[in-house]
Enzyme design. Structure first.
Site, PDB file in Angstrom:
ATOM      1  N   LYS A  27       3.333 -12.425   5.233  1.00  0.00           N
ATOM      2  CA  LYS A  27       4.641 -11.977   4.752  1.00  0.00           C
ATOM      3  C   LYS A  27       5.685 -13.080   4.893  1.00  0.00           C
ATOM      4  O   LYS A  27       6.510 -13.280   4.003  1.00  0.00           O
ATOM      5  CB  LYS A  27       5.075 -10.720   5.516  1.00  0.00           C
ATOM      6  CG  LYS A  27       4.276  -9.493   5.085  1.00  0.00           C
ATOM      7  CD  LYS A  27       4.683  -8.234   5.814  1.00  0.00           C
ATOM      8  CE  LYS A  27       4.216  -8.262   7.255  1.00  0.00           C
ATOM      9  NZ  LYS A  27       4.333  -6.959   7.933  1.00  0.00           N
TER      10      LYS A  27
ATOM     11  N   HIS B  32      10.869 -14.827  13.130  1.00  0.00           N
ATOM     12  CA  HIS B  32      10.255 -13.497  13.208  1.00  0.00           C
ATOM     13  C   HIS B  32      10.038 -13.138  14.669  1.00  0.00           C
ATOM     14  O   HIS B  32       9.616 -13.978  15.462  1.00  0.00           O
ATOM     15  CB  HIS B  32       8.914 -13.460  12.472  1.00  0.00           C
ATOM     16  CG  HIS B  32       8.240 -12.127  12.589  1.00  0.00           C
ATOM     17  ND1 HIS B  32       8.586 -11.052  11.806  1.00  0.00           N
ATOM     18  CD2 HIS B  32       7.265 -11.682  13.420  1.00  0.00           C
ATOM     19  CE1 HIS B  32       7.847 -10.002  12.144  1.00  0.00           C
ATOM     20  NE2 HIS B  32       7.048 -10.360  13.121  1.00  0.00           N
TER      21      HIS B  32
ATOM     22  N   ARG C 126      -5.393   0.163   8.961  1.00  0.00           N
ATOM     23  CA  ARG C 126      -5.497  -0.184  10.387  1.00  0.00           C
ATOM     24  C   ARG C 126      -4.848   0.887  11.246  1.00  0.00           C
ATOM     25  O   ARG C 126      -5.355   1.244  12.315  1.00  0.00           O
ATOM     26  CB  ARG C 126      -4.833  -1.534  10.665  1.00  0.00           C
ATOM     27  CG  ARG C 126      -5.658  -2.723  10.164  1.00  0.00           C
ATOM     28  CD  ARG C 126      -4.827  -4.001  10.178  1.00  0.00           C
ATOM     29  NE  ARG C 126      -4.333  -4.299  11.509  1.00  0.00           N
ATOM     30  CZ  ARG C 126      -3.263  -5.059  11.761  1.00  0.00           C
ATOM     31  NH1 ARG C 126      -2.580  -5.602  10.768  1.00  0.00           N
ATOM     32  NH2 ARG C 126      -2.881  -5.287  12.993  1.00  0.00           N
TER      33      ARG C 126
ATOM     34  N   ASP D 103      -1.240  -6.459   2.429  1.00  0.00           N
ATOM     35  CA  ASP D 103      -0.873  -6.139   3.807  1.00  0.00           C
ATOM     36  C   ASP D 103      -0.504  -4.673   3.947  1.00  0.00           C
ATOM     37  O   ASP D 103      -0.875  -4.034   4.927  1.00  0.00           O
ATOM     38  CB  ASP D 103       0.297  -7.007   4.277  1.00  0.00           C
ATOM     39  CG  ASP D 103       0.698  -6.659   5.701  1.00  0.00           C
ATOM     40  OD1 ASP D 103      -0.149  -6.869   6.595  1.00  0.00           O
ATOM     41  OD2 ASP D 103       1.811  -6.150   5.925  1.00  0.00           O
TER      42      ASP D 103
ATOM     43  N   SER E 264      -1.158 -10.585   9.110  1.00  0.00           N
ATOM     44  CA  SER E 264      -0.167  -9.666   8.564  1.00  0.00           C
ATOM     45  C   SER E 264       1.231 -10.283   8.639  1.00  0.00           C
ATOM     46  O   SER E 264       1.971 -10.310   7.649  1.00  0.00           O
ATOM     47  CB  SER E 264      -0.223  -8.351   9.346  1.00  0.00           C
ATOM     48  OG  SER E 264       0.856  -7.512   9.012  1.00  0.00           O
TER      49      SER E 264
END
Lengths: 441, 441
Positions: B192, B87, B173, B166, B188
């Site tokens: 995921k 990621h 947010r 999320d 978050s």
């Protein structure tokens, strides 16, 4: 004044990062909360950011003004005389308003008082007044103005048209941990008071274990913030800092406090309650031009009680608001509890009273059914405490500590345990602390 | 694990006052936000309190776990081999995923990659893949699992069943100024990724003017928090800190980045892009047991590119997901912009390139129509930047700085102004800063 259009998140981020909001941003917030343009979930994020970062005196003044203008601002210009009100942050046994309003009116100032209902362990003025059969607190602004003009004092509940932004914000604060925040408390109180159409205001900011503010420095900060907001609005404001460690006077509840208030107007009030009442009312007379200084005010107030004018004002106000004024001469017309429970000192009760924990006494009232845990709860006007012993008084085993007015034995037992916990003894007389500790102006 | 029942305001007040929440409280929050038991206006107050007070590593791990369990957790146990994902926190020109996934698969690890769409100035992997005609990113979990088993790499969008908490929290947010909060960013991302069914994870945490995190210390804190959450979940995580001052590679946009990625797989990738790709993929191979160490990994990756196996994996994945794999050999089958605009250095363009501002390049892509200001915006896949000059390269007046792929002259002029602003020159070669600055594990 036009409120520009903003993105709520930009305002939140500015405060989150410690910035000061502009007047336009604050107006956008206060109006947006009422209109829905500022979503509830954005308002609460901003409230938490304000809790964290605080507000400058200027921001608080703007917030107060914007909240006040979110609804009807009562215009009392057609009522002759100086309009002066008093607000207290609330405490156990605080029935000062019931004595102060007729007393100040008897001395020549107009008292346009809008109050709230009690929540939690502190009683509300409206609830106390409603223990008088027939007494109506929900009056229209027209009725309010008429009674104020004719009698000189009117005590009513807040109309739904006044400061709607505060109702919305308070409901959100209550469920998001943002109640104990001085700028928000200040704006909430002052927006409602300034919307009453007053010329000046006296504040009783209480601190101690029985008060909303536990620490003196917080009370001082709130007092200063409110005086500052008054200055910004062009309305003179004086604030007294008063200790709330033990209940004020010897009674707590509704009927019991009404009786004690009438006793005060008859010249038989307990020392501490009269001290606070005279101090607050005295500053109202000075602000309203009805007295030159504190000594002059004191003389005028004592005269108005001695010759019965203050009691007459109470009688007139009571009658004007639909209340049965005969209660003044016959307390048995007030709601009466089924049972009186005398709480007496045990074997350890020797020496002096060293503490009468106001918070625990408040909880005892709650236990009896005389308080509200939720805004929708009904209160039992008849229950309460009377004959409460005071800090510093000598005590012997078997001495009366207080009388509980009880409608349910189980509740009575709970309340007894709480008042017994509240009262402590010591061999030596405790150090006395002054009741009135500061004047902020 | 059962979540006890709480009042949301008690949890808010605890965090507001700097306390650490318990596992049960955090579960109550994460579940309540999805179910509505924790009202939005209470969630945002808590988010702001978390922004203010932070969270302990233990709290972040619990929050990640609770968020992950708010929806479907994909079980890939029936897919043989080590499942390793990567990621990136995102940056301009960051097309590493497109090269890394087939490369890692060619070297023997399984890559189950779920990505997001681009928002703002950083492009999204899904959008880039969709510039390949027919390429489907919204696959069912069954299709995802099948392709992963057969090809070794699958790149899809997040299914609605994965981590619903999320989506809700991110939306809140986004409008309440609570995006830039490391514990919340960490939970978050990690919720995921852990919901994908991975065995281990490599992170690219970017910092610099073109990245979400501007400061290296914030990137470091986020990297450490994510590695810690991985540890708590029993999944090895390694994070690289990489500089994002200039775009990665020489292309930015969608089609242009797909072409550059294919060029990389053909062995013709630019140095900086290959450096980051090799570093990240290398750690994936090590975590997945497909390489002993970085040197071994590097040799295996270079071999997989040299003999065409990595390109073949890309071809297979492309075909398996419905994409027209002929684009690999014929770039003209990709969406092509109407016009190419060569941006050349003026008279002042002499010496060396001292800066290529990644944020401004990102804004140029937005100006061309290749980005999204809102999630509902459509992107133009054909527009973009190619041939971008790099920091440290020598330059003369008239030299090509980049090529803009343009579908609208007005937008092209705006983009030209932005890339000209982005590129700066200096007489001396600028000090070079390392691209990969830290490994956290």
């Amino acid at each position: 004044m036009s409120a520009a259009s903003y993105f709520p998140q930009d305002i939140i981020i500015k405060k989150r990062d410690g910035g000061a909001l502009t007047r336009d941003e604050i107006q956008f917030f206060a109006r947006g909360v009422a209109s829905g343009q500022f979503a509830d979930y954005q308002a609460t994020a901003l409230l938490m950011a304000i809790f964290w970062r605080g507000m400058t005196p200027q921001e608080v003044a703007w917030l107060t003004d914007a909240m006040m203008r979110s609804g009807e601002v009562i215009d009392l210009n057609d009522v002759p005389g100086a309009k002066v009100d008093k607000h207290s942050t609330g405490g156990v046994g605080d029935k000062v308003s019931l004595i102060l309003a007729p007393l100040a009116a008897a001395c020549g100032v107009k008292v346009p008082m809008m109050s709230g209902r009690g929540l939690g362990h502190t009683g509300g003025t409206l609830d106390k007044l409603e223990s008088i059969p027939g007494f109506r607190v929900m009056l229209s602004v027209t009725e309010f103005r008429d009674i104020l003009r004719k009698v000189g004092a009117a005590m009513i509940g807040q109309t739904p048209q006044v400061v709607p932004a505060d109702r919305k914000l308070y409901a959100l604060r209550d469920v998001t941990g943002t109640v104990e925040c001085i700028p928000l408390i200040c704006a909430s109180i002052m927006s409602k008071k300034l919307a009453e159409g007053i010329d000046s205001l006296v504040l009783d900011v209480k601190f101690g274990q029985g008060a909303f503010m536990k620490r003196k420095e917080d009370a001082l900060a709130l007092a200063r913030a409110m005086v500052e907001v008054g200055r910004a609005a062009g309305k003179p404001v004086r604030a007294l800092l008063t200790a709330m460690d033990q209940p004020l006077g010897r009674c707590a509840g509704h009927t019991t406090e009404v009786i004690e208030s009438i006793e005060c107007l008859k010249g038989r009030g307990p020392r501490d309650l009269m001290e606070v009442t005279y101090a607050l009312t005295g500053h109202m007379l000075i602000l309203g031009g009805a007295a030159r200084d504190e000594a002059d005010a004191r003389a005028k107030m004592e005269a108005a009680i001695a010759d019965g004018r203050a009691l007459t004002k109470f009688r007139e106000m009571c009658a004007a608001q639909g209340g049965d004024a005969r209660v003044i001469d016959d307390y048995s017309l007030l709601p009466t509890a089924q049972k009186r429970l005398e709480i007496r000192a045990g074997a350890d009760g020797a020496g002096f009273v060293s503490a009468v924990d106001a918070l625990k006494c408040g909880h005892a009232i709650m236990a009896l059914g005389g308080g509200r845990a939720a805004v929708t709860d009904k209160v039992d006007h008849a229950v309460g405490i009377s004959d409460l012993i005071k800090i510093g008084e000598p005590v012997k085993p078997g001495a009366l500590l207080c009388t509980l007015h009880v409608n349910d034995d189980t509740k009575g037992a709970k309340a007894e345990a709480l008042v017994r916990e509240a009262i402590a003894f010591s061999a030596q007389p405790p150090k006395s602390t002054p009741l009135i500790q500061d004047l902020i102006q």
